[in-house]
Design a protein around this motif. Structure first.
Motif, PDB file in Angstrom:
ATOM      1  N   LYS A  41      -2.614   3.889  11.436  1.00 28.94           N
ATOM      2  CA  LYS A  41      -3.390   4.431  10.325  1.00 28.94           C
ATOM      3  C   LYS A  41      -4.079   5.690  10.825  1.00 28.94           C
ATOM      4  O   LYS A  41      -4.732   5.671  11.869  1.00 28.94           O
ATOM      5  CB  LYS A  41      -4.418   3.422   9.818  1.00 28.94           C
ATOM      6  CG  LYS A  41      -5.178   3.938   8.613  1.00 28.94           C
ATOM      7  CD  LYS A  41      -6.052   2.885   7.990  1.00 28.94           C
ATOM      8  CE  LYS A  41      -6.704   3.500   6.758  1.00 28.94           C
ATOM      9  NZ  LYS A  41      -7.417   2.533   5.974  1.00 28.94           N
ATOM     10  N   SER A  67       0.828  -1.208   0.000  1.00 27.10           N
ATOM     11  CA  SER A  67       0.000   0.000   0.000  1.00 27.10           C
ATOM     12  C   SER A  67       0.860   1.255   0.000  1.00 27.10           C
ATOM     13  O   SER A  67       1.855   1.352   0.714  1.00 27.10           O
ATOM     14  CB  SER A  67      -0.911   0.015   1.230  1.00 27.10           C
ATOM     15  OG  SER A  67      -1.605   1.242   1.294  1.00 27.10           O
ATOM     16  N   GLU A 123      -0.570   4.165   0.697  1.00 31.10           N
ATOM     17  CA  GLU A 123      -1.328   5.133   1.500  1.00 31.10           C
ATOM     18  C   GLU A 123      -0.402   5.824   2.497  1.00 31.10           C
ATOM     19  O   GLU A 123       0.288   5.168   3.292  1.00 31.10           O
ATOM     20  CB  GLU A 123      -2.464   4.411   2.223  1.00 31.10           C
ATOM     21  CG  GLU A 123      -3.450   5.338   2.867  1.00 31.10           C
ATOM     22  CD  GLU A 123      -4.623   4.598   3.475  1.00 31.10           C
ATOM     23  OE1 GLU A 123      -5.165   5.104   4.473  1.00 31.10           O
ATOM     24  OE2 GLU A 123      -5.011   3.533   2.969  1.00 31.10           O
TER      25      GLU A 123
END
Length: 157
Positions: free
Chosen positions: A111, A88, A90
């Protein structure tokens, strides 16, 4: 029976001295997924989505717990799931720990500024069952002792 004893022991650190005598067990009607957690912490049950794929609970101190299910239409595997998450891009998502077994995967990290812990079970019935817990880092002494017990309670029919 041994597993239930370890789950109850995991909750003991949190429930000692509180008004709650026993943890709450959620059973998802659509997929039969089961998740047990202290409902004196996760008190704010959110509305269930129309598709009946799970439930979210919030705590007064900024934590959340999600117990959900999806159909495994892509025939995902525990190793494939971990590999995809590790790839990922992100920005606000970092994985600090991951582990897989024959039919399960676990991730933990940060996160959006919170610590998260996720466990997924890949059922032979074509359903992926997930428990996701996140909480502010300042509360790790409260939540770290119970996330394993909550995640360990996740099961299917």
């Amino acid at each position: 029976m041994r597993r239930l004893s370890s789950i109850m022991a995991g909750f003991a650190a949190i429930t000692v001295g509180s008004a709650t005598a026993a943890p709450f067990t959620y059973v998802n009607e659509r997929f039969g997924t089961v998740c047990t957690f202290p409902d004196d912490i996760f008190t704010d049950r959110q509305p269930e989505p129309e598709n009946g794929d799970g439930q979210v609970w919030l705590s007064a101190d900024g934590a959340s717990l999600t117990c959900s299910c999806i159909l495994n239409i892509d025939n995902d595997t525990p190793k494939g799931f971990i590999a995809a998450e590790q790839a990922s891009k992100e920005q606000s998502y970092t994985i600090a720990y991951s582990k897989t077994g024959k039919d399960w995967a676990v991730l933990s990290g940060r996160k959006d500024g919170k610590i998260f812990y996720e466990r997924r079970l890949f059922g032979r019935d074509g359903v992926i069952r997930t428990v996701w817990i996140d909480y502010p880092p300042a509360l790790n002494s409260k939540y770290d002792p119970i996330v394993g017990a909550i995640a360990g309670s996740l099961k299917g029919p």
